[in-house]
Design a protein around this motif. Structure first.
Motif, short mmCIF file in Angstrom:
data_model
loop_
_atom_site.label_atom_id
_atom_site.label_comp_id
_atom_site.label_asym_id
_atom_site.label_seq_id
_atom_site.Cartn_x
_atom_site.Cartn_y
_atom_site.Cartn_z
N GLY A 12 0.83 -1.21 0.00
CA GLY A 12 0.00 0.00 0.00
C GLY A 12 0.86 1.25 0.00
N ALA A 13 0.47 2.22 -0.84
CA ALA A 13 1.20 3.49 -0.93
C ALA A 13 0.25 4.67 -0.82
CB ALA A 13 2.01 3.54 -2.21
N ILE A 16 -1.09 5.87 4.70
CA ILE A 16 -0.70 4.95 5.77
C ILE A 16 0.57 4.19 5.38
CG2 ILE A 16 -1.46 2.93 7.12
CD1 ILE A 16 -2.95 5.57 7.83
N THR A 35 2.48 -1.63 -4.40
CA THR A 35 1.16 -1.02 -4.52
C THR A 35 0.60 -1.23 -5.92
OG1 THR A 35 -0.06 1.07 -4.45
CG2 THR A 35 2.25 1.23 -5.08
N ARG A 36 -0.73 -1.40 -5.99
CA ARG A 36 -1.32 -1.56 -7.32
C ARG A 36 -1.63 -0.21 -7.95
NH1 ARG A 36 -6.81 -4.50 -5.27
NH2 ARG A 36 -7.69 -2.73 -4.17
N SER A 37 -1.68 0.86 -7.12
CA SER A 37 -1.94 2.18 -7.72
C SER A 37 -0.93 3.19 -7.21
CB SER A 37 -3.36 2.65 -7.40
OG SER A 37 -3.64 2.47 -6.04
N SER A 44 -6.26 8.38 -0.34
CA SER A 44 -5.51 9.40 0.39
C SER A 44 -5.36 10.70 -0.40
CB SER A 44 -4.13 8.87 0.76
OG SER A 44 -4.25 7.71 1.54
N SER A 48 -9.26 15.79 2.32
CA SER A 48 -9.27 17.27 2.29
C SER A 48 -7.90 17.91 2.57
CB SER A 48 -10.27 17.84 3.28
OG SER A 48 -11.02 16.89 3.86
N MET A 50 -7.97 17.51 6.99
CA MET A 50 -7.81 18.22 8.25
C MET A 50 -7.24 17.24 9.28
SD MET A 50 -10.87 20.27 10.08
CE MET A 50 -11.51 19.11 11.27
N VAL A 151 -0.95 -7.36 -5.07
CA VAL A 151 -0.60 -8.47 -4.18
C VAL A 151 -1.86 -9.32 -3.99
CG1 VAL A 151 0.12 -9.07 -1.83
CG2 VAL A 151 1.20 -7.15 -3.03
N GLY A 291 -10.91 4.65 8.19
CA GLY A 291 -12.15 5.40 7.92
C GLY A 291 -11.87 6.82 7.45
N GLY A 292 -12.53 7.78 8.10
CA GLY A 292 -12.39 9.19 7.72
C GLY A 292 -11.29 9.92 8.47
N SER A 293 -10.36 9.15 9.10
CA SER A 293 -9.31 9.78 9.94
C SER A 293 -7.91 9.30 9.61
CB SER A 293 -9.59 9.48 11.42
OG SER A 293 -10.89 9.84 11.75
N GLY A 294 -7.70 8.80 8.41
CA GLY A 294 -6.40 8.18 8.11
C GLY A 294 -5.23 9.15 8.16
N VAL A 295 -5.47 10.37 7.72
CA VAL A 295 -4.37 11.34 7.76
C VAL A 295 -4.09 11.70 9.23
CG1 VAL A 295 -3.54 13.53 6.83
CG2 VAL A 295 -5.18 12.17 5.51
N THR A 296 -5.18 11.95 9.95
CA THR A 296 -5.06 12.33 11.37
C THR A 296 -4.35 11.25 12.19
OG1 THR A 296 -7.11 13.59 11.16
CG2 THR A 296 -6.47 12.96 13.38
C1 LIG Z 1 -13.72 12.70 0.83
C2 LIG Z 1 -12.76 12.29 1.91
C3 LIG Z 1 -12.32 13.22 2.85
C4 LIG Z 1 -11.45 12.83 3.86
N1 LIG Z 1 -11.02 13.78 4.76
C5 LIG Z 1 -10.15 13.42 5.73
C6 LIG Z 1 -9.67 14.37 6.67
O1 LIG Z 1 -10.02 15.54 6.62
N2 LIG Z 1 -8.80 13.96 7.63
C7 LIG Z 1 -8.37 12.66 7.71
O2 LIG Z 1 -7.59 12.34 8.60
N3 LIG Z 1 -8.80 11.73 6.83
C8 LIG Z 1 -9.69 12.07 5.85
N4 LIG Z 1 -10.16 11.14 4.99
C9 LIG Z 1 -9.81 9.72 5.21
C10 LIG Z 1 -8.47 9.34 4.59
O3 LIG Z 1 -8.43 9.76 3.26
C11 LIG Z 1 -8.31 7.81 4.69
O4 LIG Z 1 -8.51 7.35 6.00
C12 LIG Z 1 -6.90 7.44 4.25
O5 LIG Z 1 -6.62 7.99 2.99
C13 LIG Z 1 -6.69 5.93 4.23
O6 LIG Z 1 -5.38 5.73 3.79
P1 LIG Z 1 -4.82 4.30 3.39
O7 LIG Z 1 -3.39 4.48 3.03
O8 LIG Z 1 -5.19 3.30 4.43
O9 LIG Z 1 -5.70 3.88 2.11
P2 LIG Z 1 -5.53 4.28 0.51
O10 LIG Z 1 -5.16 5.69 0.40
O11 LIG Z 1 -6.76 3.78 -0.10
O12 LIG Z 1 -4.29 3.40 0.10
C14 LIG Z 1 -4.38 1.99 0.00
C15 LIG Z 1 -3.17 1.50 -0.77
O13 LIG Z 1 -3.19 0.07 -0.81
C16 LIG Z 1 -3.00 -0.36 -2.15
N5 LIG Z 1 -3.61 -1.69 -2.29
C17 LIG Z 1 -4.82 -2.11 -1.84
N6 LIG Z 1 -4.97 -3.42 -2.09
C18 LIG Z 1 -3.83 -3.84 -2.72
C19 LIG Z 1 -3.38 -5.09 -3.23
N7 LIG Z 1 -4.13 -6.20 -3.14
N8 LIG Z 1 -2.16 -5.15 -3.81
C20 LIG Z 1 -1.37 -4.04 -3.92
N9 LIG Z 1 -1.76 -2.82 -3.42
C21 LIG Z 1 -2.97 -2.73 -2.85
C22 LIG Z 1 -3.64 0.73 -2.99
O14 LIG Z 1 -3.20 0.67 -4.34
C23 LIG Z 1 -3.14 1.96 -2.24
O15 LIG Z 1 -1.81 2.24 -2.61
C24 LIG Z 1 -11.00 11.49 3.94
C25 LIG Z 1 -11.43 10.57 2.98
C26 LIG Z 1 -12.28 10.97 1.96
C27 LIG Z 1 -12.70 9.96 0.94
#
Ligand SMILES: Cc1cc2nc3c(=O)[nH]c(=O)nc-3n(C[C@H](O)[C@H](O)[C@H](O)COP(=O)(O)OP(=O)(O)OC[C@H]3O[C@@H](n4cnc5c(N)ncnc54)[C@H](O)[C@@H]3O)c2cc1C
Length: 320
Positions: A12-13, A16, A35-37, A44, A48, A50, A151, A291-296
């Motif tokens: 994952g990229a 997180i 990462t696949r994307s 991410s 926004s 925050m 993966v 969920g909606g707090s991944g950056v935080t």
């Molecule tokens: C509209 C919106 C507003 C938001 N506002 C906020 C905010 O204000 N503050 C805040 O803290 N959070 C906010 N969030 C939440 C935050 O965006 C997410 O919690 C966070 O981006 C999750 O990060 P992540 O890295 O876990 O997931 P992602 O960003 O989805 O990354 C997942 C990674 O895993 C990879 N992956 C998945 N499955 C596979 C596989 N099988 N093989 C290879 N790679 C794979 C993907 O390609 C990607 O690189 C918001 C979200 C949205 C949608």
């Protein structure tokens, strides 16, 4: 790191995976992210975003993770090119509510029509496309690498490295598999910035609320939450409703040119999974479901992940 066998494979990229990768690479481990994307095509990149506020009790682990991140982002706001800035703004509600410790209540004249309570706060706002590029540069500077591939099995990956981290967000639903992870769709409208400096956000969050976050040049308007909705196409009706709610609060947005509509799927889970498991010969830390707090939560969870992975936090559970 060149082509040597990695010490750690991070899947994952998004914010997180990249934050974990940076933490581990800067500790001197050879890190490979799969990462696949591209980071720019993840959920991410749409946030926004925050950071905070942290309103949970001091002994709650979520609060600890938030506070670690707020401190980290506050430091990053001092560095050019990170996409992080400290901004003042209002946290508001249409219902009267209790006072929030440490936050200054809004005077009645600071509340728009229809709002009964509000507090001033200064928080880090993160321009995510810029911030993800900054994390990627920092990962590479510490010797980390990135490989673009899907993966299909964590167990197979366990043969390639002694340490794994699963940061797949919504992808964990199929990869683990974990049926408790579900998408909650969010839509944003991006407009030119007509000169706004302060953010505004309404709580509690239902299916729709009013929020805007100003950045140099543009403003992100939100917010919506569509439970179990995986439609990635922006909904023009929803977009117009978002815009209208924001204009009602901030009339200067009325003539702001619309630049784009964006959709992201929040990886929601009853609780973040931050847990160590033994996968064959490899130690694997799961770090997903923010969920909606991944950056935080990103820096707090990344530091905990590093502690679990390098063995300072007790023995792993055996995976059945
Ligand atoms: C509209 C919106 C507003 C938001 N506002 C906020 C905010 O204000 N503050 C805040 O803290 N959070 C906010 N969030 C939440 C935050 O965006 C997410 O919690 C966070 O981006 C999750 O990060 P992540 O890295 O876990 O997931 P992602 O960003 O989805 O990354 C997942 C990674 O895993 C990879 N992956 C998945 N499955 C596979 C596989 N099988 N093989 C290879 N790679 C794979 C993907 O390609 C990607 O690189 C918001 C979200 C949205 C949608």
């Amino acid at each position: 790191m060149n082509d040597a066998r990695p010490d750690v494979l991070v899947v994952g990229a998004g914010v997180i995976g990249l934050t974990v990768g940076v933490c581990l690479a800067e500790q001197g481990l050879r890190v490979l992210l799969c990462t696949r994307s591209a980071p720019s095509a993840t959920t991410s990149a749409v946030a926004s975003a925050m950071v905070g506020p942290s309103l949970v009790p001091a002994d709650d682990p979520v609060g600890g993770r938030e506070r670690v991140s707020i401190a980290e982002f506050t430091g990053l706001a001092e560095i050019e090119g990170t996409g992080v800035a400290l901004r003042r703004g209002r946290l508001t509600s249409r219902q009267p509510g209790p006072s929030l410790p440490g936050l200054q209540p809004c005077a009645p004249r600071d509340l728009p029509d229809g709002f009964a309570a509000g507090f001033w706060s200064t928080l880090p706002l993160v321009d995510m496309p810029i911030y993800l590029r900054y994390l990627l540069r920092r990962l590479h500077a510490a010797g980390g690498r990135i490989e673009y591939r899907e993966v299909h099995s964590l167990r197979e990956l366990a043969r390639r490295a002694p340490l794994l981290v699963n940061c797949t967000g919504l992808g964990a639903r199929e990869l683990v598999p974990d049926p408790t992870v579900r998408p909650v769709r969010g839509q944003h409208v991006i407009v030119d910035n007509p000169g706004l400096e302060e953010f505004f956000i309404e709580a509690p969050f239902g299916t729709a609320w009013t929020a805007y976050w100003p950045y140099p040049g543009h403003v992100v308007l939100g917010g919506t939450a569509g439970d179990n909705d995986e439609t990635l196409e922006p909904d023009p009706v929803l977009g117009e409703q978002i815009r209208q709610r924001c204009i009602d609060v901030e009339p200067r947005l009325r003539h702001a040119r619309v630049r784009a509509h964006q959709v992201g799927l929040r990886p929601v889970r009853p609780a973040v999974r931050l847990e160590l498991q033994q996968l064959g010969a490899a130690r694997c830390v799961h770090n997903y479901g923010h969920g909606g707090s991944g950056v935080t939560l990103s820096w707090g969870c990344a530091r905990e992940t590093a502690g679990l992975l390098t063995g300072t936090d007790g023995p792993p559970a055996e995976l059945g």
